[in-house]
Scaffold this active site. Structure first.
Site, PDB file in Angstrom:
ATOM      1  CG  HIS A 381      -1.949  -0.742   1.316  1.00 27.60           C
ATOM      2  ND1 HIS A 381      -3.359  -0.760   0.659  1.00 27.60           N
ATOM      3  CD2 HIS A 381      -1.873  -2.266   1.510  1.00 27.60           C
ATOM      4  CE1 HIS A 381      -3.961  -1.760   0.848  1.00 27.60           C
ATOM      5  NE2 HIS A 381      -3.038  -2.692   1.514  1.00 27.60           N
ATOM      6  CE  LYS A 572      -6.597  13.341   0.302  1.00 25.26           C
ATOM      7  NZ  LYS A 572      -6.550  12.516  -0.714  1.00 25.26           N
ATOM      8  NE  ARG A 573      -3.585  10.145  10.253  1.00 26.30           N
ATOM      9  CZ  ARG A 573      -3.341   9.213  10.997  1.00 26.30           C
ATOM     10  NH1 ARG A 573      -4.017   8.061  11.405  1.00 26.30           N
ATOM     11  NH2 ARG A 573      -2.216   9.277  11.762  1.00 26.30           N
ATOM     12  CE  LYS A 578      -2.382  10.739   3.205  1.00 27.84           C
ATOM     13  NZ  LYS A 578      -3.026   9.950   2.190  1.00 27.84           N
ATOM     14  CB  THR A 680     -10.441   4.689  -1.092  1.00 30.56           C
ATOM     15  OG1 THR A 680      -9.731   4.957   0.400  1.00 30.56           O
ATOM     16  CG2 THR A 680      -9.553   3.544  -1.538  1.00 30.56           C
ATOM     17  CE  LYS A 684     -14.039   5.490   0.974  1.00 26.98           C
ATOM     18  NZ  LYS A 684     -12.993   5.608   2.292  1.00 26.98           N
TER      19      LYS A 684
HETATM   20  C1  F58 Z   1      -3.080   3.900   2.502  1.00 20.21           C
HETATM   21  N1  F58 Z   1      -2.169   3.544   3.122  1.00 20.21           N
HETATM   22  C2  F58 Z   1      -2.348   4.523   0.878  1.00 20.21           C
HETATM   23  N2  F58 Z   1      -1.356   3.004   5.296  1.00 20.21           N
HETATM   24  O1  F58 Z   1      -1.515   5.564   1.333  1.00 20.21           O
HETATM   25  C3  F58 Z   1      -3.482   5.004   0.086  1.00 20.21           C
HETATM   26  O2  F58 Z   1      -2.987   5.496  -1.203  1.00 20.21           O
HETATM   27  C4  F58 Z   1      -4.459   3.871  -0.272  1.00 20.21           C
HETATM   28  O3  F58 Z   1      -5.487   4.221  -1.007  1.00 20.21           O
HETATM   29  C5  F58 Z   1      -4.877   2.934   0.885  1.00 20.21           C
HETATM   30  O4  F58 Z   1      -3.740   2.540   1.549  1.00 20.21           O
HETATM   31  C6  F58 Z   1      -5.648   1.724   0.542  1.00 20.21           C
HETATM   32  O5  F58 Z   1      -4.911   0.927  -0.226  1.00 20.21           O
HETATM   33  C7  F58 Z   1      -2.406   3.412   4.540  1.00 20.21           C
HETATM   34  O6  F58 Z   1      -3.654   3.980   4.936  1.00 20.21           O
HETATM   35  C8  F58 Z   1      -1.524   3.046   6.624  1.00 20.21           C
HETATM   36  O7  F58 Z   1      -2.475   3.771   7.193  1.00 20.21           O
HETATM   37  C9  F58 Z   1      -0.698   2.333   7.614  1.00 20.21           C
HETATM   38  C10 F58 Z   1      -1.064   1.996   8.982  1.00 20.21           C
HETATM   39  C11 F58 Z   1       0.226   1.391   9.642  1.00 20.21           C
HETATM   40  C12 F58 Z   1       1.377   2.116   9.700  1.00 20.21           C
HETATM   41  C13 F58 Z   1       1.976   2.220   8.313  1.00 20.21           C
HETATM   42  C14 F58 Z   1       0.641   3.154   7.367  1.00 20.21           C
END
Ligand code: F58
Length: 853
Positions: A381, A572-573, A578, A680, A684
């Protein structure tokens, strides 16, 4: 009974077949039965009568009534899967960001409106009851939410599946804003109880930690290895039913809680050491105590590795229990289960399955390895190098000594394979090794996942290409056949039907309701894209949704916003890649224009931000502070005269996201190209009719392909251009020096204008752009500003805008998580649907029939 009769259709409140028939109080769907169940629960579960009941009591009473309806389907589903020994997907994920369950279950049971009416007849408001639910925030962001969307689609598509994860006592922190700064508050989501889960202590498992290994020869003269741990914890599974939409399938989300094997260490207790006696309990329970709130970097913390190992070991042991219970031999593990590793967080599963098969079940190395590789598939991811997990070898060995041995052995064999394929290439060997030996030694979890899996996938086409060309280039050369793309998707049930009921109704009135389970059908809306009456209705709904969000903003932020302005949203985060900061530079630029020329014509905008920053991420937190500081100045400045408003919505979570998407005009998807794996939220927003301003990053590329370039606001460098610029020596100062508006915007921030004269506060932000600008904000600034100009102009032509908005929603078919899951089923998991029938509305035993499709 025909198959029709056994579906959910006869459960409608309005159905005459229900009349005069006293339904089972725990499963019946008629209005009177549901009301009876609701009131029963109020008395017998909550112990309240109406005069004393709180909104939470009502919520609980309704939740239990709905849970009973799920249980009937759940038990039938489990019984059929058990009887048939169905091939099952096990989705291993350290995060499941489920969002509230009640509303979603009402939608999937197809009784939302009926229940709303029934509740209203009792003088209550369903919306208010839904608000009571504490959402299980067991995830950070996109990755955790994706897991939740996938569970919804798996159940809807009738695929036997289990979600395996951790039941964190404290999920993602609640975000408060104090003086513009983010403050983190513990998320006590279990405080009032959780009606959706059932503990299954009878299926508890033991997990070992620490200690050392003994190598010995057993009574049969065989060389064996025994792990002698120095700690043991118990994993207790808590199960939550996951209902499909308009099907009888209810799959299981199984989350593990850690407990001490004994509540007290009685030896210590008897010798008077009370604190020592409870110590073990406290230490064990810590394992599932809290979700790590980092959304990018791997921090190398022992507790995090312990969490990962804990849930993986519990889950694999549980799967072996299921296999044995179905009288299947261990050799068939990979035939019974397809395991998906959601990023590397569960990648230790590769070594754990090997250990279980070899040490505990005496299988040969080669057989165990063949089963392991055929079991696992790995989803990556991220493209950020700092997010690739690696654990210091010493830390790893101190917690998992046996696994380290297994990994060393795997590595020896793997590197021999590499040598055969690429002779005399030592640098390749060190690049690919499971152990990073370039400095302090680390175990590389992504390498372990790649070696131990038969399939490796990225989450958008561009992301998969970049994995192949860059991050996992050596592995692609070694195993080209393992690599696949699986573009992410989102569930239209939660993110449209539940959160945007008015738009759902309008769409359904034109094209019927089959789009809910077959999102490609939305394409039929294209025929209406230029119909004035339809356009009018479309606009009215967006307007009403914006008014609702405006009311929310007024209530929570005390800011009055104009629902006729463009709702320009970035939610988003918070992370530098970003580029929330780029959005701010646009805002400050517009503000500067107004200050220079108070009569300038600007399409009115409301800039809305939402998102959490990792608690230790200084820059991200400073950007939140800057947004709030800019908001304070702009929202108060009479020169602005309502043309600009800036709002930071605190505590962005699934619940809030459901309010935000339906109200958005413009979706900000502005990451540096090559950094966002997919995104994602972008899907949405567009599904709810927002237009996107975005870079060619992640799934934006495919969204633009689907909706058409003319319906997408594109700006910025491509990933390739970003790489080239970096390679040729990027100097952000050149942009600063040559662009007057950019210079003015940065100077204003640096001057203390937004910080009561304090020139130090935002200096780190300004300096980081001028001297490093790792994410190329300055390089993309002008292109972004120009593109926003186009947005403003387009919005002035409401017919054109509405046309584009309709086409965006109509062309979102590809981005349903149902499509993603079908791709995974066909190309990775090789699993088929199993139809669940209910013999009648009462709970049946396991002797019923089932059809395998
Ligand atoms: C996200 N990763 C990607 N990681 O940043 C985003 O582009 C993608 O759409 C999504 O995954 C789904 O595939 C992400 O959310 C985390 O939150 C992890 C949590 C645990 C530590 C490392 C990052």
């Amino acid at each position: 009974m025909t198959e029709q009769d056994t579906t959910l259709q006869y459960n409608s409140f309005e159905d005459p077949r229900c009349e005069g028939y006293l339904e089972d109080g725990r499963t019946g769907m008629s209005p009177s039965t549901l009301k009876r169940a609701f009131l029963n629960n109020l008395f017998y579960v909550q112990g309240k009568f109406k005069a004393l009941a709180t909104p939470n009591d009502y919520y609980m009473a309704l939740a239990y009534a709905i849970r009973d309806r799920l249980l009937q389907r759940w038990i039938n589903t489990a019984a059929i899967y058990t009887a048939q020994g169905s091939r099952t997907v096990a989705y291993f994920s350290a995060e499941f960001l489920m969002g509230p369950h009640l509303g979603n279950n009402l939608i999937n049971l197809d009784i939302y409106k009926d229940v709303e009416k029934g509740i209203a007849e009792m003088g209550l408001n369903l919306g208010e009851l839904l608000e009571q639910e504490e959402e299980p925030g067991l995830g950070n962001g996109g990755l955790g939410r994706l897991a939740a969307c996938y569970l919804d689609s798996l159940a809807t598509l009738e695929i036997p599946s289990l979600g395996y994860g951790i039941r964190y006592e404290f999920g993602i922190f609640d975000q408060e804003i104090e003086d513009g700064w983010q403050v983190e508050i513990t998320d006590k989501w279990l405080r009032f109880g959780n009606p959706w889960e059932i503990a299954r202590p009878e299926w508890a498992v033991e997990v070992k930690l620490g200690g050392h290994t003994d190598h010995y020869v057993d009574d049969h003269g065989r060389y064996r290895i025994r792990w002698v741990p120095d700690q043991q914890v118990t994993g207790i599974p808590y199960d939550t039913p996951i209902l499909g939409c308009q099907t009888n399938t209810a799959n299981t989300l199984r989350l593990w809680t850690a407990e001490a094997p004994e509540s007290f260490n009685f030896n210590a207790f008897n010798s008077g050491d009370y604190l020592g006696a409870v110590y073990e309990k406290v230490v064990s329970e810590n394992i599932s105590k809290v979700l790590y709130p980092n959304d990018d970097s791997s921090q190398g913390k022992k507790l995090r590795l312990t969490q990962q190992y804990f849930f993986v070991s519990c889950s694999l042991q549980d799967m072996i229990r299921i296999l044995v219970g179905q009288e299947l031999p261990l050799e068939k593990f990979h035939e019974k289960f397809a395991v998906q590793l959601n990023d590397t967080h569960p990648a230790i599963a590769v070594a754990e399955l090997m250990r279980l098969l070899i040490d505990m079940h005496h299988m040969s190395w080669d057989s165990a390895w063949s089963i392991t590789q055929r079991t696992f598939a790995y989803t990556n991811h991220t493209l950020l190098p700092e997010a690739l997990e690696r654990w210091p070898v010493e830390l790893f060995g101190s917690l998992l000594p046996r696994h380290l041995e297994i990994i060393y052995e795997l590595n020896d064999r793997f590197l021999d394979e590499v040598r055969i394929k690429f002779p005399e290439d030592d640098s390749r060997l060190s690049r690919m090794s499971l152990i990073d030996e370039s400095g302090e030694r680390y175990v590389r979890m992504a390498h372990l996942a790649c070696v131990g899996s038969h399939a490796i996938n990225g989450v958008a086409a561009l992301h998969t290409e970049l994995l192949k060309q860059d991050v996992l280039y050596d592995f692609y050369q070694m195993y080209p056949g393992k690599f696949q793309n699986k573009t992410n998707g989102v569930t239209p049930r939660r993110f449209m039907v539940l959160s945007n009921p008015a738009l759902t109704e309008l769409v359904t009135s034109k094209i019927g309701d089959t789009w809910i389970k077959n999102l490609g059908e939305l394409q039929k809306l294209e025929a209406w894209a230029d119909n004035p009456e339809f356009q009018q209705q479309w606009r009215q709904i967006k307007q009403a949704n914006k008014q609702e969000l405006a009311a929310y903003i007024q209530k929570h932020n005390g800011i009055i916003v104009d629902p006729n302005s463009i709702f320009d949203i970035l939610a988003k985060r918070f992370h530098e890649y970003k580029r929330q900061y780029l959005d701010l530079l646009h805002i400050v630029t517009l503000y500067n224009r107004i200050k220079a020329n108070p009569d300038i014509e600007i399409t009115p905008r409301t800039f809305i931000f939402g998102g959490k920053a990792a608690p230790g991420y200084f820059m991200a937190k400073l950007i939140i502070k800057l947004i709030n500081s800019v908001a304070d100045v702009i929202n108060r400045d009479p020169d602005v005269r309502g043309r600009l408003k800036v709002v930071f919505l605190k505590n962005y979570n699934v619940k809030l996201a459901q309010r935000i998407y339906p109200a958005a005009d413009l979706s900000e998807q502005i990451s540096t190209a090559g950094k966002e794996a997919s995104g994602t939220g972008n899907m949405k927003f567009a599904l709810n009719g927002a237009l996107t301003i975005g870079t060619l990053d992640g799934a934006n590329v495919e969204i633009r392909e689907e909706v058409g370039a003319e319906n997408f606001f594109l700006f910025g460098l491509t990933a390739e251009q970003v790489y080239a610029k970096r390679a040729s020596g990027y100097n952000p100062m050149e942009y600063y020096n040559s662009n007057a508006e950019l210079r003015l915007a940065l100077d204003r921030i640096a001057s203390g204008f937004f910080s009561h004269g304090d020139t130090e506060l935002f200096k780190p932000l300004v300096d980081s752009l001028l001297h490093h600008d790792q994410y190329f904000l300055l390089a993309d600034y002008q292109s972004y500003i120009d593109c926003q100009e186009q947005v403003g102009l387009a919005y002035r032509d409401q017919d054109r805008w509405t046309h584009m908005s309709i086409l965006n929603a109509a062309r979102m078919g590809k981005f349903s998580s149902d499509r993603s899951i079908q791709d995974y089923c066909r190309e990775i998991w090789k699993v088929e649907p199993v139809t669940i029938t209910l013999e009648n509305s009462e709970v049946t035993d396991s002797s019923f029939t089932a059809t395998v499709i």
